[in-house]
Design a protein around this motif. Structure first.
Motif, PDB file in Angstrom:
ATOM      1  N   ILE A 154     -31.144   9.034 -37.055  1.00 54.91           N
ATOM      2  CA  ILE A 154     -32.165   8.286 -37.788  1.00 54.91           C
ATOM      3  C   ILE A 154     -32.406   8.998 -39.122  1.00 54.91           C
ATOM      4  O   ILE A 154     -32.552  10.214 -39.172  1.00 54.91           O
ATOM      5  CB  ILE A 154     -33.460   8.187 -36.954  1.00 54.91           C
ATOM      6  CG1 ILE A 154     -33.179   7.360 -35.699  1.00 54.91           C
ATOM      7  CG2 ILE A 154     -34.601   7.596 -37.777  1.00 54.91           C
ATOM      8  CD1 ILE A 154     -34.333   7.229 -34.737  1.00 54.91           C
ATOM      9  N   MET A 155     -32.384   8.213 -40.198  1.00 56.62           N
ATOM     10  CA  MET A 155     -32.610   8.772 -41.541  1.00 56.62           C
ATOM     11  C   MET A 155     -33.787   8.078 -42.196  1.00 56.62           C
ATOM     12  O   MET A 155     -34.048   6.893 -41.923  1.00 56.62           O
ATOM     13  CB  MET A 155     -31.368   8.563 -42.414  1.00 56.62           C
ATOM     14  CG  MET A 155     -30.188   9.397 -41.991  1.00 56.62           C
ATOM     15  SD  MET A 155     -28.834   9.238 -43.164  1.00 56.62           S
ATOM     16  CE  MET A 155     -27.646  10.341 -42.434  1.00 56.62           C
ATOM     17  N   ILE A 156     -34.456   8.793 -43.067  1.00 55.10           N
ATOM     18  CA  ILE A 156     -35.560   8.163 -43.815  1.00 55.10           C
ATOM     19  C   ILE A 156     -35.247   8.206 -45.316  1.00 55.10           C
ATOM     20  O   ILE A 156     -34.972   7.182 -45.923  1.00 55.10           O
ATOM     21  CB  ILE A 156     -36.916   8.822 -43.492  1.00 55.10           C
ATOM     22  CG1 ILE A 156     -37.225   8.653 -41.993  1.00 55.10           C
ATOM     23  CG2 ILE A 156     -38.028   8.164 -44.326  1.00 55.10           C
ATOM     24  CD1 ILE A 156     -38.454   9.364 -41.507  1.00 55.10           C
ATOM     25  N   ASP A 157     -35.255   9.405 -45.898  1.00 51.88           N
ATOM     26  CA  ASP A 157     -35.044   9.461 -47.355  1.00 51.88           C
ATOM     27  C   ASP A 157     -33.558   9.547 -47.725  1.00 51.88           C
ATOM     28  O   ASP A 157     -33.160   9.097 -48.794  1.00 51.88           O
ATOM     29  CB  ASP A 157     -35.804  10.655 -47.955  1.00 51.88           C
ATOM     30  CG  ASP A 157     -35.273  11.977 -47.409  1.00 51.88           C
ATOM     31  OD1 ASP A 157     -35.201  12.107 -46.173  1.00 51.88           O
ATOM     32  OD2 ASP A 157     -34.899  12.848 -48.204  1.00 51.88           O
ATOM     33  N   GLY A 158     -32.751  10.168 -46.855  1.00 47.93           N
ATOM     34  CA  GLY A 158     -31.313  10.272 -47.137  1.00 47.93           C
ATOM     35  C   GLY A 158     -30.967  11.308 -48.185  1.00 47.93           C
ATOM     36  O   GLY A 158     -29.844  11.352 -48.678  1.00 47.93           O
ATOM     37  N   THR A 159     -31.934  12.166 -48.524  1.00 47.22           N
ATOM     38  CA  THR A 159     -31.670  13.144 -49.588  1.00 47.22           C
ATOM     39  C   THR A 159     -32.011  14.580 -49.176  1.00 47.22           C
ATOM     40  O   THR A 159     -32.190  15.451 -50.025  1.00 47.22           O
ATOM     41  CB  THR A 159     -32.475  12.804 -50.870  1.00 47.22           C
ATOM     42  OG1 THR A 159     -33.871  12.832 -50.528  1.00 47.22           O
ATOM     43  CG2 THR A 159     -32.110  11.458 -51.432  1.00 47.22           C
ATOM     44  N   GLY A 160     -32.170  14.819 -47.877  1.00 49.34           N
ATOM     45  CA  GLY A 160     -32.399  16.190 -47.425  1.00 49.34           C
ATOM     46  C   GLY A 160     -33.853  16.631 -47.451  1.00 49.34           C
ATOM     47  O   GLY A 160     -34.140  17.814 -47.290  1.00 49.34           O
ATOM     48  N   MET A 161     -34.783  15.704 -47.658  1.00 53.88           N
ATOM     49  CA  MET A 161     -36.197  16.083 -47.822  1.00 53.88           C
ATOM     50  C   MET A 161     -37.004  16.018 -46.530  1.00 53.88           C
ATOM     51  O   MET A 161     -37.897  16.834 -46.310  1.00 53.88           O
ATOM     52  CB  MET A 161     -36.873  15.149 -48.840  1.00 53.88           C
ATOM     53  CG  MET A 161     -36.164  15.044 -50.149  1.00 53.88           C
ATOM     54  SD  MET A 161     -36.603  16.375 -51.239  1.00 53.88           S
ATOM     55  CE  MET A 161     -38.152  15.770 -51.851  1.00 53.88           C
ATOM     56  N   CYS A 162     -36.730  15.027 -45.665  1.00 55.23           N
ATOM     57  CA  CYS A 162     -37.665  14.769 -44.555  1.00 55.23           C
ATOM     58  C   CYS A 162     -37.282  15.529 -43.275  1.00 55.23           C
ATOM     59  O   CYS A 162     -38.134  15.734 -42.418  1.00 55.23           O
ATOM     60  CB  CYS A 162     -37.751  13.266 -44.271  1.00 55.23           C
ATOM     61  SG  CYS A 162     -36.246  12.579 -43.569  1.00 55.23           S
ATOM     62  N   GLY A 163     -36.041  15.895 -43.118  1.00 55.04           N
ATOM     63  CA  GLY A 163     -35.607  16.634 -41.934  1.00 55.04           C
ATOM     64  C   GLY A 163     -35.349  15.764 -40.711  1.00 55.04           C
ATOM     65  O   GLY A 163     -35.011  16.269 -39.642  1.00 55.04           O
ATOM     66  N   CYS A 164     -35.494  14.456 -40.883  1.00 54.98           N
ATOM     67  CA  CYS A 164     -35.386  13.537 -39.753  1.00 54.98           C
ATOM     68  C   CYS A 164     -33.961  13.470 -39.172  1.00 54.98           C
ATOM     69  O   CYS A 164     -33.784  13.281 -37.976  1.00 54.98           O
ATOM     70  CB  CYS A 164     -35.814  12.169 -40.269  1.00 54.98           C
ATOM     71  SG  CYS A 164     -35.757  10.890 -39.075  1.00 54.98           S
ATOM     72  N   CYS A 165     -32.971  13.671 -40.021  1.00 51.79           N
ATOM     73  CA  CYS A 165     -31.591  13.398 -39.618  1.00 51.79           C
ATOM     74  C   CYS A 165     -30.883  14.630 -39.088  1.00 51.79           C
ATOM     75  O   CYS A 165     -29.657  14.713 -39.142  1.00 51.79           O
ATOM     76  CB  CYS A 165     -30.816  12.844 -40.802  1.00 51.79           C
ATOM     77  SG  CYS A 165     -30.619  14.077 -42.108  1.00 51.79           S
ATOM     78  N   ARG A 166     -31.661  15.617 -38.579  1.00 53.48           N
ATOM     79  CA  ARG A 166     -30.979  16.863 -38.226  1.00 53.48           C
ATOM     80  C   ARG A 166     -30.090  16.705 -36.996  1.00 53.48           C
ATOM     81  O   ARG A 166     -30.415  15.980 -36.056  1.00 53.48           O
ATOM     82  CB  ARG A 166     -31.975  18.003 -38.073  1.00 53.48           C
ATOM     83  CG  ARG A 166     -32.979  17.877 -36.996  1.00 53.48           C
ATOM     84  CD  ARG A 166     -33.877  19.121 -37.041  1.00 53.48           C
ATOM     85  NE  ARG A 166     -34.829  19.095 -35.946  1.00 53.48           N
ATOM     86  CZ  ARG A 166     -36.014  18.521 -36.034  1.00 53.48           C
ATOM     87  NH1 ARG A 166     -36.372  17.896 -37.151  1.00 53.48           N
ATOM     88  NH2 ARG A 166     -36.825  18.535 -34.992  1.00 53.48           N
ATOM     89  N   ALA A 210     -27.667  15.502 -41.621  1.00 49.71           N
ATOM     90  CA  ALA A 210     -26.505  14.602 -41.755  1.00 49.71           C
ATOM     91  C   ALA A 210     -26.445  13.947 -43.133  1.00 49.71           C
ATOM     92  O   ALA A 210     -25.363  13.658 -43.631  1.00 49.71           O
ATOM     93  CB  ALA A 210     -26.548  13.536 -40.670  1.00 49.71           C
ATOM     94  N   CYS A 211     -27.598  13.739 -43.763  1.00 48.64           N
ATOM     95  CA  CYS A 211     -27.581  12.998 -45.040  1.00 48.64           C
ATOM     96  C   CYS A 211     -27.011  13.815 -46.188  1.00 48.64           C
ATOM     97  O   CYS A 211     -26.437  13.249 -47.116  1.00 48.64           O
ATOM     98  CB  CYS A 211     -28.964  12.472 -45.389  1.00 48.64           C
ATOM     99  SG  CYS A 211     -30.181  13.752 -45.716  1.00 48.64           S
ATOM    100  N   VAL A 212     -27.175  15.129 -46.142  1.00 46.49           N
ATOM    101  CA  VAL A 212     -26.652  15.944 -47.249  1.00 46.49           C
ATOM    102  C   VAL A 212     -25.493  16.858 -46.823  1.00 46.49           C
ATOM    103  O   VAL A 212     -24.615  17.152 -47.623  1.00 46.49           O
ATOM    104  CB  VAL A 212     -27.759  16.784 -47.944  1.00 46.49           C
ATOM    105  CG1 VAL A 212     -28.632  15.901 -48.815  1.00 46.49           C
ATOM    106  CG2 VAL A 212     -28.592  17.557 -46.945  1.00 46.49           C
TER     107      VAL A 212
HETATM  108 FE1  FES Z   1     -34.342  13.005 -44.536  1.00 46.99          FE
HETATM  109 FE2  FES Z   1     -31.786  13.543 -44.039  1.00 46.99          FE
HETATM  110  S1  FES Z   1     -32.777  11.636 -43.957  1.00 46.99           S
HETATM  111  S2  FES Z   1     -33.383  14.926 -44.496  1.00 46.99           S
END
Ligand code: FES
Ligand code: FAD
Ligand code: MG
Length: 281
Positions: free
Chosen positions: A214-226, A236-238
């Motif tokens: 699951i991704m939210i911002d896609g830029t490494g900011m939210c930590g959701c996609c770990r 995963a996004c960065v």
């Molecule tokens: Fe937020 Fe990857 S989607 S850090």
């Protein structure tokens, strides 16, 4: 605003949009994705850039209707507009120094596998492609894969098209027949990627998977996609979405993707009620 210049239905659950996005089309590479934010109120969702034209300035997204946001997105059609499309995001897939690759796509994962097969094929790599679906009605992108593969095998769970069986059956058959792959690239449901990884570990073949947390911002900011890779936390996004399959903790990834199942189910039911009686293309 981003214009949908072509909306197509690929099967009962999968749609394809060509979207005018010249700045993304100019620089995107296989393996990269965009974050789509269809309307002011919509959720942001990651979707892979399945195809693009640098000269005509469009990108193509292919998405499966699995929940509220994808069902709402599917209500749009040719001529409609999408509020925001952000990208290209993520690291491109590595297509260098490869001679003989097996590309595996499962279900809508084929949309993500296609640009990788194309990129490799256009570099002169021997591309052995295996695509798998539950049944014949769910097959997508067959012609495109035929075009960008040296050999294409289609697998269905019920044998209604291609050969009956799982993609891992075909992969093991190819390996035992003597195919020497430099690398296997597998993209599909987590459970499919996990079993491909277990198989290739046995044969010691380097394997790359594209992770879909699951991704939210896609830029490494939210930590959701770990995701846990080789015991370390990666985003995963960065850092991805491609990772070494033999290093991934698939069980944790499967658990994390199910975190909001109840909320997603409730939201899906509400959306289904909203769309009752509405037909689209
Ligand atoms: Fe937020 Fe990857 S989607 S850090
Ligand atoms: P929901 O009911 O909200 O969720 C259904 C399931 O989708 C969840 O259980 C979860 O596993 C997953 N999901 C939910 N929200 C997100 C989110 N914000 N980010 C990622 N996964 C989520 N799907 C495609 O059909 N085509 C693609 O090309 C594609 N490319 C992807 C590329 C990347 C890098 C990633 C991370 C995911 C990709 N996905 C793709 C998955 C797609 O983003 C989800 O199917 C979509 O977000 C589901 O949203 P929903 O509201 O319709 O469904
Ligand atoms: Mg959702």
């Amino acid at each position: 605003m981003f214009n949908i210049i072509e909306a197509k239905t690929l099967n009962k659950d999968v749609k394809s949009f060509k979207i005018t996005a010249s700045r993304i089309a100019k620089v995107c590479l296989p393996g990269q994705f965009v974050i789509v934010h269809a309307t002011e109120e919509a959720e942001r969702i990651p979707l892979t850039i399945a195809d693009y034209s640098r000269t005509e300035g469009w990108i193509r997204i292919i998405f499966q209707l699995v929940g509220t946001t994808t069902m709402k997105l599917a209500q749009l059609t040719t001529g409609d507009k999408i509020r925001d499309v952000v990208g290209p995001l993520g690291k491109p897939s590595n297509l260098e120094n490869l001679k003989n690759v097996c590309v595996i796509g499962g279900g809508v994962g084929c949309a993500i596998a296609l640009p990788v097969a194309r990129g490799l094929f256009e570099k002169g790599v021997h591309v052995e492609t295996i695509i798998g679906f539950r049944n014949r009605d769910l097959i997508i992108l067959e012609e495109e894969f035929k075009h960008y593969s040296t050999n294409l095998s289609i697998m269905t769970d019920d044998g209604s098209a291609g050969e009956k069986g799982l993609v891992t059956h075909k992969l093991e058959e190819l390996i035992t027949k003597g195919h020497q792959f430099d690398e296997v690239i597998a993209i599909g449901p987590l459970i499919m990627m996990k079993f491909v990884a277990l198989l290739t570990k046995k044969y010691q073949i380097k394997t790359v998977v594209s992770m879909n947390p699951i991704m939210i911002d896609g830029t490494g900011m939210c930590g959701c996609c770990r995701v846990r890779v080789g015991g370390k936390t990666k985003f995963a996004c960065v850092d991805g979405p491609d990772f070494d399959a033999h290093e991934i903790d698939f069980d944790e990834a499967i658990m994390r993707n199910k975190m909001y199942l109840e909320e997603e189910q409730a939201s899906r039911e509400q959306t289904c009620n909203l769309f009752k009686g509405v037909t689209h293309e």
